[in-house]
Write an enzyme that holds these catalytic residues in place. Structure first.
Site, short mmCIF file in Angstrom:
data_model
loop_
_atom_site.label_atom_id
_atom_site.label_comp_id
_atom_site.label_asym_id
_atom_site.label_seq_id
_atom_site.Cartn_x
_atom_site.Cartn_y
_atom_site.Cartn_z
N ASN A 1 -11.34 -4.29 -21.19
CA ASN A 1 -12.98 -3.36 -20.87
C ASN A 1 -12.78 -3.45 -19.15
O ASN A 1 -12.39 -4.27 -18.51
CB ASN A 1 -14.05 -4.81 -21.28
CG ASN A 1 -14.04 -6.12 -20.46
OD1 ASN A 1 -13.06 -6.72 -20.34
ND2 ASN A 1 -15.78 -6.06 -20.02
N HIS A 2 -13.87 -2.73 -18.66
CA HIS A 2 -13.78 -2.50 -17.24
C HIS A 2 -15.11 -2.54 -16.63
O HIS A 2 -15.79 -2.09 -16.74
CB HIS A 2 -13.39 -1.19 -16.63
CG HIS A 2 -12.83 -0.96 -16.10
ND1 HIS A 2 -12.64 -1.69 -14.50
CD2 HIS A 2 -12.11 0.50 -15.34
CE1 HIS A 2 -12.33 -0.97 -13.86
NE2 HIS A 2 -12.02 0.75 -13.99
N ILE A 3 -15.50 -3.45 -15.53
CA ILE A 3 -16.47 -4.13 -15.65
C ILE A 3 -16.23 -3.74 -13.55
O ILE A 3 -17.40 -3.71 -13.24
CB ILE A 3 -17.82 -5.31 -15.41
CG1 ILE A 3 -16.09 -6.55 -15.50
CG2 ILE A 3 -17.75 -5.47 -17.29
CD1 ILE A 3 -16.50 -8.06 -15.36
N ASP B 1 -10.58 -5.30 -11.85
CA ASP B 1 -10.66 -5.58 -12.80
C ASP B 1 -9.18 -6.08 -13.07
O ASP B 1 -8.13 -6.70 -13.68
CB ASP B 1 -11.32 -5.08 -14.43
CG ASP B 1 -12.82 -5.11 -14.21
OD1 ASP B 1 -13.10 -6.21 -13.64
OD2 ASP B 1 -13.90 -4.22 -14.71
N SER C 1 -18.19 0.26 -16.59
CA SER C 1 -19.19 0.44 -17.37
C SER C 1 -20.40 -0.27 -16.13
O SER C 1 -20.27 -1.12 -15.09
CB SER C 1 -18.79 -0.98 -18.06
OG SER C 1 -20.35 -1.02 -18.68
#
Length: 192
Positions: free
Chosen positions: A39-41, A45, A115
């Site tokens: 996932n990419h926050i 990351d 995100s």
């Protein structure tokens, strides 16, 4: 050489700034082609995955980052390669497949962008394309934050995802990406 030096520097820096916890590192094979899908926050990351993985990782990075010569040079020496976002970039696809054919590790953020809400978004078909077109082991990864000073950042690597049945059923790249995203979501749910 620069990659190893960069990893040491970032590891020291991140240990000073964050409390990083890593789980499931043993799921990453020591040899052979691997795709790590996370996932990419945050912009942090890629270095977080880079320092917590036992393998050197090649990442796709948006083409705009390579426009300044010195940044482009640095990124290339840190195993990043450019991708044109919003279109099918044949050169980036060829580069990714070459990396996997040579037995290296490819790091992908299937959402294609960070995100804004922290919730997992829809994955793009590229991750499924690489999974179907290579013999790579697919490792899901979940990062939970937020990246706050001295805050806890958790990185969880899941067990390899088998797509053999999906291959036999001639699944599309998007269907394979959707399966990968389901696995990432499960890791996120268990990481909370």
């Amino acid at each position: 050489m620069l990659y190893k030096l960069g990893k040491i520097i970032v590891l020291i820096l991140f240990r000073l700034l964050f409390r990083i916890q890593v789980f499931g590192r043993e799921h990453i094979p020591k040899t052979g082609p691997v795709i790590i899908c996370s996932n990419h926050i945050s912009n942090l990351d890629p270095p977080t995955v880079g320092i917590t993985s036992p393998r050197e990782i090649f990442f796709m990075a948006k083409e705009e980052l390579f426009e300044k010569k010195w940044i482009g040079w640095l990124l290339k020496n840190l195993h990043a390669f450019p991708v044109k976002r919003g279109m099918r970039d044949r050169q980036a696809l060829r580069t990714g497949l070459k990396i996997l054919d040579e037995g290296h590790t490819l790091g992908l953020f299937p959402e294609g962008t960070r995100s804004k809400t922290g919730e997992l978004g829809k994955g793009l078909a590229g991750a499924g394309f690489f999974a179907l077109r290579s013999k790579a082991v697919i490792i899901p990864c979940a990062i939970t934050g937020p990246y706050k000073l001295f805050g806890k950042v958790k990185v969880v690597y899941g067990k390899p995802i088998s797509i053999e049945q999906m291959r036999r059923q001639k699944a599309s790249p998007q269907e394979v990406t959707d399966k990968i995203m389901e696995e990432i979501q499960q890791l996120l749910n268990s990481a909370k």
